[in-house]
Design an enzyme around this catalytic site. Structure first.
Site, PDB file in Angstrom:
ATOM      1  N   HIS A 102       0.863  -1.184   0.000  1.00 23.37           N
ATOM      2  CA  HIS A 102       0.000   0.000   0.000  1.00 23.37           C
ATOM      3  C   HIS A 102       0.897   1.231   0.000  1.00 23.37           C
ATOM      4  CE1 HIS A 102      -2.992  -2.941   0.925  1.00 23.37           C
ATOM      5  NE2 HIS A 102      -2.498  -3.178   2.125  1.00 23.37           N
ATOM      6  N   GLU A 118      -2.133  -0.470   8.420  1.00 25.37           N
ATOM      7  CA  GLU A 118      -3.066  -1.427   8.988  1.00 25.37           C
ATOM      8  C   GLU A 118      -2.405  -2.285  10.070  1.00 25.37           C
ATOM      9  OE1 GLU A 118      -4.334  -3.913   5.740  1.00 25.37           O
ATOM     10  OE2 GLU A 118      -2.292  -4.125   4.994  1.00 25.37           O
ATOM     11  N   HIS A 176       3.888  -7.096   1.734  1.00 27.27           N
ATOM     12  CA  HIS A 176       3.318  -8.109   2.605  1.00 27.27           C
ATOM     13  C   HIS A 176       2.392  -9.026   1.823  1.00 27.27           C
ATOM     14  CE1 HIS A 176       0.397  -4.735   2.623  1.00 27.27           C
ATOM     15  NE2 HIS A 176      -0.502  -5.698   2.607  1.00 27.27           N
ATOM     16  N   ARG A 196      -0.504  -4.849  -6.429  1.00 29.55           N
ATOM     17  CA  ARG A 196      -0.040  -6.237  -6.420  1.00 29.55           C
ATOM     18  C   ARG A 196       1.293  -6.360  -7.149  1.00 29.55           C
ATOM     19  NH1 ARG A 196      -5.259  -7.390  -8.698  1.00 29.55           N
ATOM     20  NH2 ARG A 196      -6.821  -7.617  -7.057  1.00 29.55           N
TER      21      ARG A 196
END
Length: 326
Positions: A102, A118, A176, A196
């Site tokens: 992200h 997050e 991640h 991605r």
């Protein structure tokens, strides 16, 4: 109208890597034969806004609350582009998720996306389950790109075995992926931008390969982020309650509270909070209204409530989430 402890209808998301665990563990109303990977429990995303489930305001949605009861709902908390600042999800990761990133704030602005920091709390883990987080020490941008071209970029990722009760913090920019066999409580800022890097050469729900975003990923990855560890806070025991501070960040704060025996606590500082039950049962009451939560359920406590009592059954573990100062 005075606000009260609020619960919402889950928003279920079909995902190629999803399964049926959210029904098995939490009784979520999954459609038959559909792989459900995400249940958005509290959301104010365009097109995906949570609807209030109970009480006098049932049927209205979270964005309506933000617009019409801003101060009562969030208090001094800053909104996110005019919307509720946090997004709360349950994830059922039957298969591996894509290797992804992200964008951090500066890069997000350049790329037309949104930053997304997050936290993952592991609620259920199959034996040998693992996370892919950060880079192996010594991986350079050049090596990373070489591995993308050869289809072996997963070799660049740091891997961590996990079990129930573990937690991982993921700032924007940290590459991640979630391995298979995991059910996760995800706490994040209100964003849905994902780039991605690699998707294990599989096809999506439409039978076609899912889109990759290699250029955006390379611009967003923190290439100095080597081998991050799980969150490992000390457990503090106070009056029969075990407390672990998992995240204390400008975007949000998260504590895990566990009650070996029946316990009642009072939250007497008026503040926006979210309660999520990992195990056990909790009754949330503001004196006039109450709601009972079982595992996998969440409650939003509006900032205007002067005092809220949490009655925890013995063996209960919950997450207490508070927005940060940014």
């Amino acid at each position: 109208m005075t606000l009260y402890p609020l619960t919402f209808r889950p928003i279920l998301k079909e995902r190629v890597w999803g399964g049926t665990k959210l029904k098995q563990l939490y009784g979520k109303p999954l459609p038959p034969g559909v792989p459900i990977g995400e249940s958005w429990e509290i959301s104010d995303r365009p097109g995906d806004v949570s609807v209030i489930a109970t009480g006098p305001l049932a049927g209205n949605d979270l964005h309506w609350l933000v617009q019409h009861h801003t101060k009562e709902l969030v208090g001094e908390t800053k909104l996110h582009n005019g919307r509720f600042p946090l997004l709360i999800k349950l994830l059922d990761c039957r298969q591996k998720l894509s290797l992804q990133v992200h964008p951090p704030p500066a890069k997000a602005a350049q790329l037309g996306g949104e930053p997304k920091t997050e936290m993952w709390y592991i609620a259920d883990a199959a034996p040998g389950a693992e996370l892919y987080v950060g880079l192996k020490r010594g991986v350079t941008p050049e090596l990373f790109q070489q591995k993308i071209r050869s289809g072996t970029v997963a070799e660049c990722f740091h891997r961590v075995n996990v079990r129930s009760g573990d937690a991982m913090f993921l700032p924007s920019g940290r590459v991640h992926a979630i391995g298979g066999g995991l059910v996760i409580f995800e706490i994040q800022e209100n964003s849905d931008t994902t780039y991605r890097v690699f998707d294990w050469n599989r096809v999506g729900l439409d039978g076609k390969p899912r889109a990759l975003h290699v250029t955006e990923s390379l611009a967003s990855i923190d290439f100095s982020d080597f081998e991050p560890a799980l969150v490992s806070p000390q457990t503090h025991q106070v009056d029969g309650l075990n407390t672990r501070r998992l995240v204390d960040n400008p975007l949000f704060k998260v504590e895990a509270l566990s009650a070996p025996a029946e316990k009642a606590i009072v939250l007497d500082k008026p503040q926006l909070r979210i309660i999520g039950v990992v195990e056990g049962r909790v009754i949330v009451s503001d004196g006039a209204d109450s709601v009972e939560l079982s595992r996998g359920q969440f409650c939003l406590i509006p900032a205007c409530l002067e005092a809220t009592e949490l009655s925890l059954a013995g063996g209960t573990t919950l997450l207490k989430v508070e927005p940060g100062t940014r």
